[in-house]
Design an enzyme around this catalytic site. Structure first.
Site, PDB file in Angstrom:
ATOM      1  N   LYS A 191       0.861  -1.183   0.000  1.00 32.30           N
ATOM      2  CA  LYS A 191       0.000   0.000   0.000  1.00 32.30           C
ATOM      3  C   LYS A 191       0.898   1.234   0.000  1.00 32.30           C
ATOM      4  O   LYS A 191       1.941   1.258   0.672  1.00 32.30           O
ATOM      5  CB  LYS A 191      -0.879  -0.032   1.252  1.00 32.30           C
ATOM      6  CG  LYS A 191      -1.851   1.118   1.397  1.00 32.30           C
ATOM      7  CD  LYS A 191      -2.718   0.913   2.642  1.00 32.30           C
ATOM      8  CE  LYS A 191      -3.733   2.016   2.841  1.00 32.30           C
ATOM      9  NZ  LYS A 191      -4.602   1.746   4.015  1.00 32.30           N
ATOM     10  N   SER A 211      -9.430   2.281   2.420  1.00 41.64           N
ATOM     11  CA  SER A 211      -8.137   2.815   1.987  1.00 41.64           C
ATOM     12  C   SER A 211      -7.166   1.782   1.449  1.00 41.64           C
ATOM     13  O   SER A 211      -6.334   2.094   0.613  1.00 41.64           O
ATOM     14  CB  SER A 211      -7.487   3.609   3.126  1.00 41.64           C
ATOM     15  OG  SER A 211      -6.998   2.775   4.135  1.00 41.64           O
ATOM     16  N   SER A 249      -9.864  -0.700   7.328  1.00 44.80           N
ATOM     17  CA  SER A 249      -9.335  -0.678   5.965  1.00 44.80           C
ATOM     18  C   SER A 249      -8.445  -1.848   5.575  1.00 44.80           C
ATOM     19  O   SER A 249      -7.970  -1.884   4.436  1.00 44.80           O
ATOM     20  CB  SER A 249      -8.593   0.640   5.713  1.00 44.80           C
ATOM     21  OG  SER A 249      -9.511   1.698   5.666  1.00 44.80           O
TER      22      SER A 249
END
Length: 483
Positions: free
Chosen positions: A91, A164, A188
């Site tokens: 991420k 997210s 998330s």
């Protein structure tokens, strides 16, 4: 070789459709080298990611060089563990010295820090082949910046791909990597894991170092793995967990062999179910998935125990206060000075945080202490509780991204955080497992929430569930996304 690293039959599957540990077995057997595996995944990325938008930055040459090194090491008999030579992705809030780290902010698109987060270094030392940085919401909050592409759910592109860590969920589900890191402040890791039909572990707060990880709200932020199975996540967590001098909040407790724990027994585990909240007040399709999961655990020998879990009506409001004040701290020096560079969702949260009084923040902190005590009492004598991720099947995109009004918290959070915020407030670990599909073909997941540092117990229960179900082996049809 670990029992989870078994022989792989590629006659009916492509390499990118394997699990992390199946890929590990493929490499260990000599049937494919890390370079061949990496090239196969890069081919899959080239074919479908222009439509899926999972990757914000693809570091092709960096990955190929790491794969060549891993191939040479494997040929010499060096084995760094389950991740050695396996393609992985991050991420885009984890610092990397080989690519910029934007945290989903357009104004940080070219933010090259020149350093690695602790977890990045640990993954590379374990031999993982780093493919690049994955798309995410702005600042890890609830909405995407309009200049940043929105990752698409490979099961149904009209549906939400989760919050997210959406790029992480999409990339694993579509076979664009074999494992990814997400982060979880309000859900998330769990939202995209459930929405994309994969497995995710939000570990105990502090179980994994946050050094070099862009913060949303420090006291609520959790780092964790997302992959196709509980065993895959266990292998990843074993690598990234543990104390870190660079993060004084990282826990000093020793790191268990999580992968070995996946073979642990389920018989005798006490799993709490709040039937009134979980089965009687969620959508029928969600309730059916939970009921099937309960039946599976009962068949495995677990004891299902009634529990009255605390569901305070103001939980989302209190989460918003705590998150807003901490995100204001995280963006100090950047907001409001660069206000025009922010999109509506994060701007509204920052405005809300800047407008809070000390009394409001203090009251929220006290509320959290009382609530955490209530959860501890409810879970006393249990090994874990079984909860949905959301009250209804995954939302469609048109209904999830409406921006809040200025100076207000995000109304779209609504009931969304009901089942996920408790584990963030309390810092307890939560394992998300795929449990079925809705009528649109979109996945539905559920979570097991345990006691602090009880990840091994959760992995044992999750792996046992996945030995008697096949939801985690399902793969989306990617034909509509191919150019």
């Amino acid at each position: 070789m670990n029992a989870y690293c078994t022989a792989v039959d590629l006659s009916t599957r492509e390499i990118p459709d394997l699990s992390l540990l199946e890929t590990r077995a493929l490499i260990a057997s000599g049937a494919a080298s890390p370079l061949e595996v990496t090239e196969a995944v890069l081919d899959r990325i080239d074919a479908v990611d222009p439509a899926l938008n999972a990757y914000l930055t693809l570091t092709r040459e960096h990955a190929l060089e790491a794969a060549r090194i891993a191939t040479e090491e494997r040929a010499k008999g060096l084995d760094r563990g389950p991740l050695h030579g396996v393609p992985f992705a991050l991420k885009d809030l984890y610092e990397t010295d080989f690519a910029p780290t934007s945290a989903g902010l357009a104004l940080l698109r070219d933010n090259a820090t020149g350093r690695n987060a602790t977890v990045t270094t640990r993954l590379e030392q374990a031999g993982a082949v780093m493919l690049g940085k994955l798309g995410m919401t702005e600042g890890a909050y609830s909405g995407h910046h309009p200049e940043m592409a929105v990752p698409k759910n490979p099961w149904n592109p009209a549906c939400w791909a989760g919050s997210s860590s959406s790029g992480s969920g999409v990339s694993v589900a579509a076979g664009l990597c074999f494992g990814a890191l997400g982060s979880d402040t309000g859900g998330s890791i769990r939202f995209p894991s459930a929405a994309c039909g994969i497995t995710g572990m939000k570990g105990t707060w502090g179980r994994v170092s946050r050094a070099g990880v862009f913060a949303l709200a420090d006291s609520l932020d959790h780092v964790g793995p997302m992959a196709r199975s509980a065993a895959d996540c266990a292998a990843i967590l074993s690598v990234i967990a543990g104390a870190d001098p660079a993060d004084p909040t990282a826990l000093l407790d020793p790191v268990p062999d999580y992968l070995a724990a996946c073979a642990g027994p389920v018989r005798g585990l006490r799993i709490g179910i709040d039937r009134a909240a979980v089965l009687e007040n969620v959508a029928p399709e969600t309730a059916a998935v939970i009921a099937d999961a309960i039946a599976a655990f009962e068949a495995l020998g677990a004891e299902i125990v009634p529990v009255a879990f605390p569901w305070p009506a103001d939980a989302t409001d209190q989460w918003s206060v705590l998150c807003a004040i901490e995100v204001a701290l995280a963006h100090a020096g950047r907001f409001p000075e660069q206000r025009t560079g922010y999109a509506p969702h994060l701007t509204a949260l920052l405005d809300y945080g800047h407008g809070l009084s000390a009394k409001e923040v203090g009251a929220a902190m006290q509320w959290r202490l009382v609530y955490n005590g209530a959860v501890a009492r409810a879970m006393h004598g249990l090994d874990m509780v079984l909860l949905p991720i959301t009250t209804a099947p995954v939302a469609e995109l048109d209904n999830i991204y409406a921006a809040p009004s200025a100076g207000e918290s995000d109304e779209n959070l609504g009931d969304l955080l009901k089942f996920t915020a408790p584990a963030d407030f309390t810092g307890r670990p939560a394992l998300t497992l795929p449990g079925g599909f809705d009528r649109r073909g979109a996945p539905i997941g559920f979570q097991l929430v345990g006691h602090a540092l009880a990840e091994a117990t959760l992995f044992g229960a999750g792996a046992a569930f996945q030995r008697v179900t096949d939801w985690h082996t399902r793969r989306p049809d990617l034909a509509p996304f191919r150019g």
